[in-house]
Scaffold this active site. Structure first.
Site, PDB file in Angstrom:
ATOM      1  N   LYS A  63       0.846  -1.192   0.000  1.00 43.29           N
ATOM      2  CA  LYS A  63       0.000   0.000   0.000  1.00 43.29           C
ATOM      3  C   LYS A  63       0.876   1.235   0.000  1.00 43.29           C
ATOM      4  O   LYS A  63       2.015   1.196   0.488  1.00 43.29           O
ATOM      5  CB  LYS A  63      -0.888   0.016   1.247  1.00 43.29           C
ATOM      6  CG  LYS A  63      -2.123   0.866   1.109  1.00 43.29           C
ATOM      7  CD  LYS A  63      -3.216   0.173   0.312  1.00 43.29           C
ATOM      8  CE  LYS A  63      -4.447   0.997   0.162  1.00 43.29           C
ATOM      9  NZ  LYS A  63      -5.548   0.213  -0.378  1.00 43.29           N
TER      10      LYS A  63
HETATM   11  P1  NAD Z   1     -13.303   7.631  -2.717  1.00 43.04           P
HETATM   12  O1  NAD Z   1     -12.305   8.652  -2.363  1.00 43.04           O
HETATM   13  O2  NAD Z   1     -13.721   7.467  -4.148  1.00 43.04           O
HETATM   14  O3  NAD Z   1     -14.664   7.853  -1.866  1.00 43.04           O
HETATM   15  C1  NAD Z   1     -14.715   7.985  -0.492  1.00 43.04           C
HETATM   16  C2  NAD Z   1     -16.124   8.442  -0.130  1.00 43.04           C
HETATM   17  O4  NAD Z   1     -16.295   8.418   1.277  1.00 43.04           O
HETATM   18  C3  NAD Z   1     -16.441   9.864  -0.577  1.00 43.04           C
HETATM   19  O5  NAD Z   1     -17.782   9.919  -1.014  1.00 43.04           O
HETATM   20  C4  NAD Z   1     -16.274  10.671   0.710  1.00 43.04           C
HETATM   21  O6  NAD Z   1     -17.008  11.881   0.700  1.00 43.04           O
HETATM   22  C5  NAD Z   1     -16.824   9.675   1.700  1.00 43.04           C
HETATM   23  N1  NAD Z   1     -16.461   9.891   3.088  1.00 43.04           N
HETATM   24  C6  NAD Z   1     -15.239  10.124   3.632  1.00 43.04           C
HETATM   25  N2  NAD Z   1     -15.336  10.246   4.969  1.00 43.04           N
HETATM   26  C7  NAD Z   1     -16.649  10.057   5.276  1.00 43.04           C
HETATM   27  C8  NAD Z   1     -17.391  10.049   6.467  1.00 43.04           C
HETATM   28  N3  NAD Z   1     -16.807  10.269   7.655  1.00 43.04           N
HETATM   29  N4  NAD Z   1     -18.735   9.811   6.407  1.00 43.04           N
HETATM   30  C9  NAD Z   1     -19.342   9.602   5.237  1.00 43.04           C
HETATM   31  N5  NAD Z   1     -18.691   9.590   4.065  1.00 43.04           N
HETATM   32  C10 NAD Z   1     -17.366   9.827   4.087  1.00 43.04           C
HETATM   33  O7  NAD Z   1     -12.741   6.259  -2.137  1.00 43.04           O
HETATM   34  P2  NAD Z   1     -13.146   4.784  -2.562  1.00 43.04           P
HETATM   35  O8  NAD Z   1     -12.200   4.323  -3.609  1.00 43.04           O
HETATM   36  O9  NAD Z   1     -14.613   4.705  -2.801  1.00 43.04           O
HETATM   37  O10 NAD Z   1     -12.758   3.988  -1.231  1.00 43.04           O
HETATM   38  C11 NAD Z   1     -13.628   3.931  -0.117  1.00 43.04           C
HETATM   39  C12 NAD Z   1     -13.139   2.843   0.825  1.00 43.04           C
HETATM   40  O11 NAD Z   1     -13.091   1.592   0.134  1.00 43.04           O
HETATM   41  C13 NAD Z   1     -11.708   3.032   1.374  1.00 43.04           C
HETATM   42  O12 NAD Z   1     -11.640   2.471   2.649  1.00 43.04           O
HETATM   43  C14 NAD Z   1     -10.848   2.212   0.416  1.00 43.04           C
HETATM   44  O13 NAD Z   1      -9.632   1.825   0.984  1.00 43.04           O
HETATM   45  C15 NAD Z   1     -11.787   1.041   0.181  1.00 43.04           C
HETATM   46  N6  NAD Z   1     -11.542   0.275  -1.049  1.00 43.04           N
HETATM   47  C16 NAD Z   1     -11.556   0.888  -2.262  1.00 43.04           C
HETATM   48  C17 NAD Z   1     -11.384   0.112  -3.407  1.00 43.04           C
HETATM   49  C18 NAD Z   1     -11.465   0.704  -4.801  1.00 43.04           C
HETATM   50  O14 NAD Z   1     -11.456  -0.077  -5.769  1.00 43.04           O
HETATM   51  N7  NAD Z   1     -11.584   2.018  -4.968  1.00 43.04           N
HETATM   52  C19 NAD Z   1     -11.150  -1.259  -3.304  1.00 43.04           C
HETATM   53  C20 NAD Z   1     -11.161  -1.844  -2.049  1.00 43.04           C
HETATM   54  C21 NAD Z   1     -11.359  -1.062  -0.923  1.00 43.04           C
END
Ligand code: NAD
Length: 426
Positions: free
Chosen positions: A115
């Site tokens: 990561k």
């Molecule tokens: P992103 O940046 O696209 O979206 C994050 C979202 O969460 C945004 O809408 C933001 O406004 C919201 N957010 C942040 N803090 C918040 C809070 N306290 N309350 C409510 N909403 C909040 O990120 P993502 O890629 O969607 O990733 C989200 C999670 O999923 C992370 O933990 C990431 O590690 C995990 N993840 C992502 C992927 C991927 O393919 N993108 C894969 C596996 C895991």
């Protein structure tokens, strides 16, 4: 000799590295992991901190801190996203790297775990500043990255464009176009069909399986999703289309609640086409982003960030299924409370593994130079997710452990077996 240690006492509940370690300890003990293997797997293989000088548009020079942690290359090259966020810490990146190792092993794809993170606020940087941060971070790590070494991907605060810059910078350094060095790229640059939706699709597949297992029905099943970024919004769109009723969603700015179900395609256009704040959408009652987690529902999907369900609030969670889209949304301290409430858990290392699974497909396609149709990608993803879900649930039943511990055991066992076959070099 079996491990003879108690679960790591979690001193700081909100330290995700301690949370990750505590789950590892529990699973390692149940598995009776040998002392040496246990010690080897507990720590990352290597980690690096880089200081990235960035020329801002004003001409001023800022220095951003960046990290990359390679947790394991036992089952294959490191794999894991790059996070751009103002509060990223080395401990957080370490935890996320370890989770990548377990996640890749749960879905049985030939990657280890890694990561990266850069301490910056992408919402405050211009596009050209973001490009310079990305390129300098990648250049600093060009010896670490590589299709056979360590393959980054998007995470919070990074996207397809940033992955394109990573690919270009790395390619300039090695003097050949190397699409397979990074996944989550745009389709025009060796990206895979279905990658954008993959994490959300994987979540939905797990929800479908959980609903089936609990003899519930998808149609009309009430779902709350925290986070409306890549994972949350794509998951919401797919689940809405499949007949689930999404009664609440939130992003960092606010939440929306509608008992009759939100019009998710309209909300998606509102946020992503019209670029309006989610909380101003006029199809639901306003709610705080945290509060929506505690409204009654059938399925709760935290898909935003870590440490949302803690020992302080877990007693208020009111759902039948908790399907984790984010990494580490539930703290280790909250696990016991959730378990007592008889909530069916789809743990993060299974629930959000659809993303890395299609990243693996992207890497395979790039290396072959031969690309698959979207239906092929989705069918293969469904196979992997359903099979992995079944294995975790079967293991949990057979060994009377919860799904989270079962997922860790399945993963740790696979890594341990590979490690024993490889042996310890020199
Ligand atoms: P992103 O940046 O696209 O979206 C994050 C979202 O969460 C945004 O809408 C933001 O406004 C919201 N957010 C942040 N803090 C918040 C809070 N306290 N309350 C409510 N909403 C909040 O990120 P993502 O890629 O969607 O990733 C989200 C999670 O999923 C992370 O933990 C990431 O590690 C995990 N993840 C992502 C992927 C991927 O393919 N993108 C894969 C596996 C895991």
């Amino acid at each position: 000799m079996p491990v003879n240690v108690m679960p790591a006492p979690v001193q700081d509940e909100l330290n995700v590295y301690e949370s990750a370690e505590a789950r590892f300890e529990i699973a390692a003990r149940k598995l009776g992991l040998e002392q040496g293997i246990y010690r080897y797997m507990k720590y990352p293989e290597r980690e690096i901190t880089v200081y990235i000088p960035v020329a801002l548009d004003t001409g001023q020079i800022e220095v951003c801190t960046g990290y990359r942690v390679l947790h394991s290359t036992v089952r294959g090259p490191g794999k894991g996203g790059i996070r751009f966020a103002p509060n990223v810490t080395l401990d957080e990146v370490r935890a996320l790297a370890a989770w990548m190792t377990w996640k890749c092993a749960v879905v049985n794809i030939p990657f280890g775990g890694a990561k990266g993170g850069v301490v910056c606020d992408p919402s405050k940087l211009s596009k050209s500043e973001l490009e310079r941060v990305t390129r300098r971070y990648t250049a600093s790590l060009s010896d670490w990255f590589g299709p056979e070494r360590d393959i980054p991907a998007p995470d919070i605060g990074t996207n397809e464009q940033i992955m394109a810059w990573v690919m270009d910078t790395y390619s300039m350094h090695v003097r050949q176009a190397t699409t397979a060095v990074v996944t989550g790229k745009p389709l025009d640059l060796g990206g895979s069909q279905g990658r954008r939706e993959a994490t959300g699709r994987g979540l939905m597949i797990c929800c479908n399986k959980a609903v089936q297992k609990l003899r519930m029905k998808c149609d009309g099943c009430r779902v709350i999703i925290q986070g409306f970024g890549n994972v949350g919004s794509q998951g919401a769109l797919l689940m809405h289309e499949a007949g689930y009723k999404i009664i609440a969603v939130s992003d960092v700015s606010g939440g929306l609640y509608n008992e009759k179900g939100l019009d998710i395609p309209k909300l998606y256009d509102w946020v992503y086409v019209l670029r309006k704040p989610l909380k101003e959408f006029d199809g639901g009652e306003k709610a705080s982003p945290q509060e929506i987690l505690f409204r009654p529902c059938d399925i709760l999907v935290p898909a935003a960030t870590e440490n949302q369900i803690t020992s302080q609030n877990a007693h208020r969670v009111n759902c039948r299924i908790l399907c984790e889209g984010a990494n580490g949304p539930t703290t280790a301290h909250a696990d016991a409370i959730i378990e007592q409430k008889d909530i069916f858990i789809v743990p993060d290392i299974l629930g959000n593994a659809g993303g890395v699974t299609v990243s693996y497909f992207e890497w395979v396609q790039d290396r072959q130079g031969f690309f698959w149709r979207e239906s092929e990608v989705n069918d293969r993803l469904q196979d992997v997710m359903e099979h992995s879900f079944d294995q975790v649930v079967l293991y949990a039943q057979a060994h009377s452990v919860n799904n989270r511990t079962a997922a860790y055991i399945v993963a740790i066992d696979r890594v341990a077996r590979a490690l024993k076959l490889r042996g310890f070099y020199a």
